[in-house]
Motif scaffolding. Structure first.
Motif, short mmCIF file in Angstrom:
data_model
loop_
_atom_site.label_atom_id
_atom_site.label_comp_id
_atom_site.label_asym_id
_atom_site.label_seq_id
_atom_site.Cartn_x
_atom_site.Cartn_y
_atom_site.Cartn_z
N THR A 32 -67.10 -13.82 -60.50
CA THR A 32 -67.63 -15.13 -60.10
C THR A 32 -68.24 -15.03 -58.71
O THR A 32 -67.62 -14.49 -57.79
N LEU A 33 -69.46 -15.56 -58.56
CA LEU A 33 -70.10 -15.53 -57.24
C LEU A 33 -69.39 -16.49 -56.30
O LEU A 33 -68.78 -17.48 -56.73
N PRO A 34 -69.46 -16.24 -54.99
CA PRO A 34 -68.93 -17.23 -54.03
C PRO A 34 -69.66 -18.56 -54.21
O PRO A 34 -70.74 -18.64 -54.78
N SER A 35 -69.06 -19.62 -53.69
CA SER A 35 -69.69 -20.93 -53.74
C SER A 35 -71.03 -20.89 -53.01
O SER A 35 -71.27 -20.01 -52.16
N GLU A 36 -71.90 -21.85 -53.31
CA GLU A 36 -73.23 -21.86 -52.68
C GLU A 36 -73.13 -21.89 -51.15
O GLU A 36 -73.83 -21.11 -50.48
N PRO A 37 -72.31 -22.76 -50.54
CA PRO A 37 -72.24 -22.76 -49.08
C PRO A 37 -71.79 -21.41 -48.52
O PRO A 37 -72.35 -20.92 -47.53
N ARG A 38 -70.78 -20.81 -49.15
CA ARG A 38 -70.28 -19.53 -48.66
C ARG A 38 -71.32 -18.43 -48.85
O ARG A 38 -71.54 -17.61 -47.94
N LEU A 39 -71.98 -18.40 -50.04
CA LEU A 39 -72.97 -17.36 -50.30
C LEU A 39 -74.16 -17.52 -49.37
O LEU A 39 -74.69 -16.52 -48.87
N ALA A 40 -74.58 -18.76 -49.12
CA ALA A 40 -75.68 -19.00 -48.20
C ALA A 40 -75.34 -18.49 -46.80
O ALA A 40 -76.17 -17.88 -46.11
N ALA A 41 -74.09 -18.73 -46.38
CA ALA A 41 -73.67 -18.26 -45.06
C ALA A 41 -73.62 -16.73 -45.02
O ALA A 41 -74.04 -16.10 -44.03
N GLU A 42 -73.09 -16.10 -46.09
CA GLU A 42 -73.01 -14.64 -46.12
C GLU A 42 -74.38 -14.00 -46.07
O GLU A 42 -74.57 -12.95 -45.43
N LEU A 43 -75.36 -14.62 -46.75
CA LEU A 43 -76.70 -14.04 -46.82
C LEU A 43 -77.60 -14.51 -45.69
O LEU A 43 -78.70 -13.97 -45.51
N GLY A 44 -77.15 -15.52 -44.94
CA GLY A 44 -77.95 -16.02 -43.82
C GLY A 44 -79.20 -16.75 -44.27
O GLY A 44 -80.26 -16.60 -43.65
N VAL A 45 -79.09 -17.53 -45.34
CA VAL A 45 -80.25 -18.23 -45.88
C VAL A 45 -79.91 -19.70 -46.09
O VAL A 45 -78.74 -20.10 -46.07
N GLY A 46 -80.93 -20.51 -46.31
CA GLY A 46 -80.73 -21.92 -46.59
C GLY A 46 -80.36 -22.14 -48.04
O GLY A 46 -80.69 -21.35 -48.92
N ARG A 47 -79.67 -23.25 -48.30
CA ARG A 47 -79.19 -23.51 -49.65
C ARG A 47 -80.32 -23.83 -50.64
O ARG A 47 -80.23 -23.44 -51.82
N PRO A 48 -81.42 -24.51 -50.24
CA PRO A 48 -82.50 -24.73 -51.21
C PRO A 48 -83.09 -23.43 -51.73
O PRO A 48 -83.32 -23.27 -52.95
N ALA A 49 -83.36 -22.47 -50.86
CA ALA A 49 -83.91 -21.17 -51.30
C ALA A 49 -82.88 -20.43 -52.15
O ALA A 49 -83.23 -19.81 -53.17
N LEU A 50 -81.61 -20.50 -51.76
CA LEU A 50 -80.56 -19.82 -52.52
C LEU A 50 -80.46 -20.43 -53.92
O LEU A 50 -80.36 -19.70 -54.91
N ARG A 51 -80.51 -21.75 -54.01
CA ARG A 51 -80.39 -22.42 -55.31
C ARG A 51 -81.55 -22.00 -56.23
O ARG A 51 -81.34 -21.77 -57.42
N GLU A 52 -82.75 -21.89 -55.68
CA GLU A 52 -83.90 -21.47 -56.49
C GLU A 52 -83.74 -20.03 -56.96
O GLU A 52 -84.01 -19.70 -58.12
N ALA A 53 -83.27 -19.15 -56.07
CA ALA A 53 -83.07 -17.75 -56.46
C ALA A 53 -81.99 -17.63 -57.53
O ALA A 53 -82.13 -16.86 -58.48
N LEU A 54 -80.91 -18.41 -57.39
CA LEU A 54 -79.84 -18.36 -58.38
C LEU A 54 -80.32 -18.85 -59.74
O LEU A 54 -79.94 -18.32 -60.79
N LEU A 55 -81.19 -19.86 -59.74
CA LEU A 55 -81.73 -20.36 -60.99
C LEU A 55 -82.59 -19.29 -61.67
O LEU A 55 -82.51 -19.09 -62.89
N LEU A 56 -83.39 -18.58 -60.89
CA LEU A 56 -84.22 -17.50 -61.45
C LEU A 56 -83.34 -16.38 -62.01
O LEU A 56 -83.63 -15.82 -63.07
N LEU A 57 -82.28 -16.05 -61.31
CA LEU A 57 -81.36 -15.01 -61.79
C LEU A 57 -80.68 -15.45 -63.09
O LEU A 57 -80.45 -14.63 -63.98
N GLN A 58 -80.39 -16.74 -63.18
CA GLN A 58 -79.80 -17.25 -64.41
C GLN A 58 -80.81 -17.18 -65.56
O GLN A 58 -80.48 -16.76 -66.68
N GLU A 59 -82.06 -17.56 -65.29
CA GLU A 59 -83.11 -17.49 -66.32
C GLU A 59 -83.31 -16.07 -66.81
O GLU A 59 -83.61 -15.84 -67.99
N ASP A 60 -83.15 -15.10 -65.91
CA ASP A 60 -83.41 -13.70 -66.25
C ASP A 60 -82.19 -12.99 -66.83
O ASP A 60 -82.22 -11.79 -67.07
N GLY A 61 -81.09 -13.72 -67.01
CA GLY A 61 -79.95 -13.16 -67.71
C GLY A 61 -78.95 -12.42 -66.85
O GLY A 61 -78.00 -11.84 -67.38
#
Length: 248
Positions: A32-61
């Motif tokens: 299970t991936l870390p929660s969005e706030p935690r993952l955003a903090a770990e990667l040093g990115v904003g949550r909107p960009a992270l949410r879009e990337a996670l959606l693309l990863l979900q679409e791609d399986g």
């Protein structure tokens, strides 16, 4: 001042960072991936960009969403890279492996296709394999594979020539024989993808109507500058997705 190269969108860069972490085991299958706030903090990115990337990863399986659990890494993340030389039955495998069902193993004279791609001289004898790739329920692809003439193989890749002879009646693809016998041998390959229709004979073999749309993949594998294998792979509508990774 020199012009800078084309920049990739930040969400694409973020997608690749997470995908790399999945494939290198940082986030193993089923985890299970870390929660969005935690993952955003770990990667040093904003949550909107992270949410879009996670959606693309979900679409791609690569990811799935489980109610009450969150985003988890797929048990069998898609293999990366059509630029890697892999047998088609491995590339198309999703969940359960495809089986190779031999239809024809023969020697034949060059056609226009093999003359062009294997540089075969007139009246040469080329080893030809026709195979069905079969899933749990039905045939999913049809492969035609040709090896260069024996003299060329003996000169450029004798281990492949020997392995082909031994596997003449085995339920394997020619490309799988090549990759298994190429330890220490540098291979390069080129593929092209086009749209077509199955036609009557191929439709009969795949149990589909003749006018079924299909993807035709042509492939040539070389040792140095010498082509040693050429193939045509027919994937009708409904076949498993073919993963393609393009990079620069």
């Amino acid at each position: 001042m020199a012009a800078s190269g084309q920049q990739r969108r930040p969400v694409v860069v973020l997608y690749e960072r997470i995908a790399d972490a999945i494939h290198d085991g940082t986030y193993p299958p089923g985890s299970t991936l870390p929660s969005e706030p935690r993952l955003a903090a770990e990667l040093g990115v904003g949550r909107p960009a992270l949410r879009e990337a996670l959606l693309l990863l979900q679409e791609d399986g690569l990811l799935s969403v489980r109610r009450g659990v969150g985003r988890t890494v797929s048990d069998r993340p898609p293999r990366r890279g059509y630029e890697h030389i892999q047998p088609l039955e491995e590339l198309l495998s999703s969940g359960s492996p495809l089986r190779v069902r031999p239809l024809l193993r023969a020697m034949e004279e060059p056609t226009d296709f093999t003359t062009q791609h294997l540089l075969a001289p007139a009246r040469a004898e080329l080893r030809f394999w026709e195979s069905l790739l079969v899933g749990e329920d039905a045939a999913t692809a049809l492969s035609h594979e040709w090896a260069a003439q024996d003299a060329t193989l003996q000169a450029r890749h004798p281990a492949f020539a020997q392995a082909l002879e031994a596997a003449q009646d085995a339920p394997v693809s020619m490309l799988s024989v090549l990759t298994a016998s190429s330890k220490g041998v540098a291979l390069t390959a080129h593929s092209a993808v086009s749209a077509t229709l199955l036609g009557r004979r191929r439709g009969d073999l795949l149990d589909r109507p003749a006018d079924t749309p299909a993807v035709l993949v042509t492939q040539v594998v070389r040792v140095g500058d010498t082509p040693i294998l050429a193939a045509k792979h027919m994937l009708p509508t409904g076949a498993p997705a073919l993963p393609v990774l393009q990079s620069n």
